[in-house]
Design an enzyme around this catalytic site. Sequence first.
Site, short mmCIF file in Angstrom:
data_model
loop_
_atom_site.label_atom_id
_atom_site.label_comp_id
_atom_site.label_asym_id
_atom_site.label_seq_id
_atom_site.Cartn_x
_atom_site.Cartn_y
_atom_site.Cartn_z
N LYS A 56 36.92 -97.68 5.84
CA LYS A 56 37.86 -98.38 5.98
C LYS A 56 38.14 -99.50 6.57
CE LYS A 56 38.90 -96.33 10.65
NZ LYS A 56 37.25 -96.19 10.41
N ARG B 155 46.00 -94.30 15.93
CA ARG B 155 44.96 -93.20 16.55
C ARG B 155 44.95 -92.24 17.31
NH1 ARG B 155 39.87 -97.15 15.58
NH2 ARG B 155 38.62 -96.52 15.95
N ARG C 44 25.20 -100.89 9.65
CA ARG C 44 26.01 -101.90 9.39
C ARG C 44 25.19 -103.28 10.01
NH1 ARG C 44 31.78 -100.15 10.98
NH2 ARG C 44 30.98 -99.85 12.94
N ARG D 179 26.97 -105.04 15.70
CA ARG D 179 28.06 -104.29 16.75
C ARG D 179 26.98 -103.03 17.64
NH1 ARG D 179 33.28 -101.49 13.45
NH2 ARG D 179 33.28 -100.48 15.32
N ARG E 243 32.12 -91.52 19.49
CA ARG E 243 33.53 -92.35 18.71
C ARG E 243 33.60 -91.39 17.55
NH1 ARG E 243 30.93 -97.02 16.48
NH2 ARG E 243 32.12 -97.14 15.14
P1 AP5 Z 1 33.03 -99.23 7.18
O1 AP5 Z 1 33.99 -99.91 6.13
O2 AP5 Z 1 32.53 -100.54 8.59
O3 AP5 Z 1 32.96 -98.82 8.02
P2 AP5 Z 1 35.37 -98.06 8.89
O4 AP5 Z 1 35.82 -97.32 8.77
O5 AP5 Z 1 36.14 -99.59 9.25
O6 AP5 Z 1 34.41 -97.91 10.71
P3 AP5 Z 1 34.55 -98.40 11.79
O7 AP5 Z 1 33.39 -98.07 13.21
O8 AP5 Z 1 34.77 -99.95 11.38
O9 AP5 Z 1 35.72 -97.36 12.71
P4 AP5 Z 1 35.85 -97.44 13.90
O10 AP5 Z 1 37.45 -96.46 13.17
O11 AP5 Z 1 35.14 -96.65 14.69
O12 AP5 Z 1 35.75 -99.14 14.34
P5 AP5 Z 1 37.30 -99.46 15.07
O13 AP5 Z 1 36.96 -101.03 14.67
O14 AP5 Z 1 38.38 -99.33 13.94
O15 AP5 Z 1 31.40 -99.06 6.29
C1 AP5 Z 1 30.75 -98.44 7.63
C2 AP5 Z 1 29.61 -98.47 6.83
O16 AP5 Z 1 29.05 -97.61 6.06
C3 AP5 Z 1 29.30 -100.33 6.03
O17 AP5 Z 1 27.36 -100.39 6.44
C4 AP5 Z 1 29.95 -100.42 4.91
O18 AP5 Z 1 28.62 -101.46 4.18
C5 AP5 Z 1 28.71 -98.58 4.75
N1 AP5 Z 1 29.37 -97.75 3.54
C6 AP5 Z 1 31.23 -97.65 3.36
N2 AP5 Z 1 31.40 -97.48 2.80
C7 AP5 Z 1 30.37 -96.63 2.04
C8 AP5 Z 1 30.39 -95.90 0.54
N3 AP5 Z 1 31.19 -95.35 -0.07
N4 AP5 Z 1 28.65 -95.31 0.53
C9 AP5 Z 1 27.73 -96.01 1.03
N5 AP5 Z 1 27.85 -96.39 2.74
C10 AP5 Z 1 29.07 -97.52 2.68
O19 AP5 Z 1 37.38 -99.69 16.31
C11 AP5 Z 1 35.87 -99.92 17.08
C12 AP5 Z 1 37.09 -99.38 18.24
O20 AP5 Z 1 38.05 -100.38 18.83
C13 AP5 Z 1 36.99 -98.48 18.77
O21 AP5 Z 1 35.81 -97.34 19.19
C14 AP5 Z 1 37.95 -98.98 20.04
O22 AP5 Z 1 37.50 -98.96 21.07
C15 AP5 Z 1 39.19 -99.59 19.47
N6 AP5 Z 1 40.11 -99.26 19.03
C16 AP5 Z 1 40.57 -100.14 17.88
N7 AP5 Z 1 41.55 -99.64 17.29
C17 AP5 Z 1 42.04 -98.89 18.75
C18 AP5 Z 1 43.45 -98.35 18.05
N8 AP5 Z 1 44.49 -97.98 17.45
N9 AP5 Z 1 43.19 -97.62 19.19
C19 AP5 Z 1 42.91 -97.76 21.03
N10 AP5 Z 1 41.69 -98.35 20.85
C20 AP5 Z 1 40.90 -98.91 19.54
MG MG Z 2 35.98 -101.07 10.51
#
Ligand code: AP5
Ligand code: MG
Length: 220
Positions: free
Chosen positions: A16, A91, A130, A163, A174
């Site tokens: 994402k 979410r 990552r 992270r 997660r």
């Molecule tokens: P990356 O692009 O970083 O993936 P992502 O989908 O953004 O994954 P996240 O871990 O950020 O998602 P998340 O939903 O768990 O975390 P968030 O910050 O939202 O890519 C991942 C890796 O893969 C990277 O190293 C990249 O280089 C690699 N990659 C990417 N594309 C690739 C490809 N095509 N091929 C190979 N490699 C690739 O949330 C974190 C925490 O915040 C949650 O756990 C929760 O506690 C809280 N939170 C956030 N939003 C909410 C909400 N709406 N409600 C409640 N709690 C929330």
């Molecule tokens: Mg992200």
Amino acid sequence: MSQFNLILLGPPGAGKGTQAGRIVADYGIPHISTGDILRGAVKNQTAMGIEAKKFMDAGDLVPDSVVIGIVKDRLQEPDTAKGFLMDGFPRTIPQAEALDKVLESLGRDVTKTIVILVDEEDLVGRLSGRRICRSCQAPFHVIFNPPEVEKQCDKCGGELYQRVDDTEATVRNRLEVYRDQTEPLIEYYDRAGVVARIDGAQAPEAVYDDIRAALGPIPE
Ligand code: AP5
Ligand code: MG
Ligand code: ZN
């Protein structure tokens, strides 16, 4: 004026954040990542950050009321007039319903929900390798997307870090939380007829080509 009120949906590690950078650059809309906003609050030790930290470190969701408040405030900012890209929000079903209500009050609706699909086993490898930029939050990967200079962001020169929620045990939790609470949103948005399913197992450039095809031409 056509609007781009976009949602990026998909499991942790689906890409994402990686795709968001490209989309917002091309479509000229702000990137609204609740994860990035919450990590900023944790770093600054605000009351919200201190409250959110325990949930985030465990890989659990922060309470709906907190994140809904964040998004409501953010949508008041003038830069969202042309649209926005939500990353990691909504979410839960209550979050999606709250977003629909806010958008309705603004005379808007969700233009497209882009769902990035990747198999679970691939996600663990993506997340454990990552690295994130401390300054601009851009994601890298030690093998799949390494920075040009080790531990340094290509975009802004910032320091890269891992992270705390990217350990294997937390990642497993997660993924489970995603399956239980977030995956049902695909059906929610299917009912509104706005879902585009994207194969996220391809190289990042190919994933982006598919997203572009689903979104249509960039507005003038
Ligand atoms: P990356 O692009 O970083 O993936 P992502 O989908 O953004 O994954 P996240 O871990 O950020 O998602 P998340 O939903 O768990 O975390 P968030 O910050 O939202 O890519 C991942 C890796 O893969 C990277 O190293 C990249 O280089 C690699 N990659 C990417 N594309 C690739 C490809 N095509 N091929 C190979 N490699 C690739 O949330 C974190 C925490 O915040 C949650 O756990 C929760 O506690 C809280 N939170 C956030 N939003 C909410 C909400 N709406 N409600 C409640 N709690 C929330
Ligand atoms: Mg992200
Ligand atoms: Zn950076």
